[in-house]
Every structure is written in C-alpha cells, then in structure tokens.
Scaffold this motif. Structure first.
Motif, PDB file in Angstrom:
ATOM      1  N   GLU A  49      17.518  21.017  24.150  1.00  0.00           N
ATOM      2  CA  GLU A  49      18.440  19.912  24.425  1.00  0.00           C
ATOM      3  C   GLU A  49      18.476  18.934  23.256  1.00  0.00           C
ATOM      4  O   GLU A  49      19.548  18.516  22.819  1.00  0.00           O
ATOM      5  N   VAL A  50      17.305  18.562  22.748  1.00  0.00           N
ATOM      6  CA  VAL A  50      17.215  17.628  21.626  1.00  0.00           C
ATOM      7  C   VAL A  50      17.901  18.193  20.390  1.00  0.00           C
ATOM      8  O   VAL A  50      18.620  17.482  19.673  1.00  0.00           O
ATOM      9  N   MET A  51      17.715  19.485  20.124  1.00  0.00           N
ATOM     10  CA  MET A  51      18.265  20.092  18.911  1.00  0.00           C
ATOM     11  C   MET A  51      19.784  20.262  18.958  1.00  0.00           C
ATOM     12  O   MET A  51      20.385  20.633  17.962  1.00  0.00           O
ATOM     13  N   ARG A  52      20.406  19.957  20.068  1.00  0.00           N
ATOM     14  CA  ARG A  52      21.874  19.946  20.126  1.00  0.00           C
ATOM     15  C   ARG A  52      22.444  18.711  19.433  1.00  0.00           C
ATOM     16  O   ARG A  52      23.612  18.671  19.095  1.00  0.00           O
ATOM     17  N   HIS A  53      21.599  17.695  19.238  1.00  0.00           N
ATOM     18  CA  HIS A  53      22.045  16.466  18.583  1.00  0.00           C
ATOM     19  C   HIS A  53      22.375  16.772  17.124  1.00  0.00           C
ATOM     20  O   HIS A  53      21.616  17.474  16.448  1.00  0.00           O
ATOM     21  N   PRO A  54      23.493  16.261  16.616  1.00  0.00           N
ATOM     22  CA  PRO A  54      23.908  16.572  15.231  1.00  0.00           C
ATOM     23  C   PRO A  54      22.862  16.254  14.160  1.00  0.00           C
ATOM     24  O   PRO A  54      22.784  16.954  13.156  1.00  0.00           O
TER      25      PRO A  54
END
Length: 125
Positions: A49-54
C-alpha cells in the motif's frame, strides 16, 4: 528469500539479478522461523500500500525493525524515508506537502514515525 505471502523461498545466489526491493531487519529475521507468518504477511500488505505512493515507487531496499520502524531506501539519490506502517496513511500526505520544498541533495533522511513532527536529517559534509 521470502515472498509477499511470507513463504520462505531460500537463499539468493551471489550475483543474482534483483528486480524487487530487498527487505531486511530484525522483524524479517524473527518472522522467518515460520512459513506464512501472519505478522509478516500483514507487514507486506501494508508495504504494498505504501509503495503505491508516487514518492515511494523506486524503492530498492526496505529495512524493518518492527511495524513502527521501517526505512525505505530509493534506487536513486532520494533521501531515506522512515515511517511507521501503523500510521503510514496519515504520514504520506505530510511527506507529500513538504518533500518538494526540500533541497534533496542535502537531505539524508526524512523521519515520519512521529505524529506531531517530521525530522529531516541533513547529509554529512
């Protein structure tokens, strides 16, 4: 190696090409004693989920001491990002607001683990 479901896959051969982030730390070491460890699976789900952040799409290494102490190291010269997986969804908007105002070449790390403050560590000269 451990897959995203927490299944132990074995060791990585020396010189192997790696196309996924390497995950290290005491949390992973402790969890590798059991196949399909539920806490490890929960951590991997939160990391996805965190790694979806740009700002966190180019992660090359993740160091997990515990769910509240996770460091993301980027593939480029971007600073290390430290956060708690337990409050990551609240921390990422704070990161976004201040990130582009920083002189990134001078920043070693951005620490978002605390609710009321962000700690920016400067590069050592």
């Amino acid at each position: 190696l451990i897959d995203q479901e927490g299944v132990i896959l074995g060791s990585l051969a020396s010189g192997s090409a790696i196309h996924l982030p390497i995950i290290t730390g005491a949390f992973v070491t402790k969890a590798t004693g059991q196949s399909r460890d539920p806490e490890l699976r929960r951590a991997f789900r939160m990391i996805r989920e965190v790694m979806r952040h740009p700002l966190l799409r180019q992660v090359r290494k993740i160091h997990i001491e515990c769910m509240e102490n996770v460091s993301f190291f980027m593939a480029d010269a971007s600073p290390e990002i430290r956060l708690s997986l337990k409050n990551a969804q609240e921390s990422l908007p704070r990161l976004e607001k201040m990130y582009h105002g920083l002189t990134l070449d001078a920043v070693a790390a951005i620490d978002l683990r605390f609710d009321r403050r962000i700690i920016v560590t400067q590069q050592k000269s």
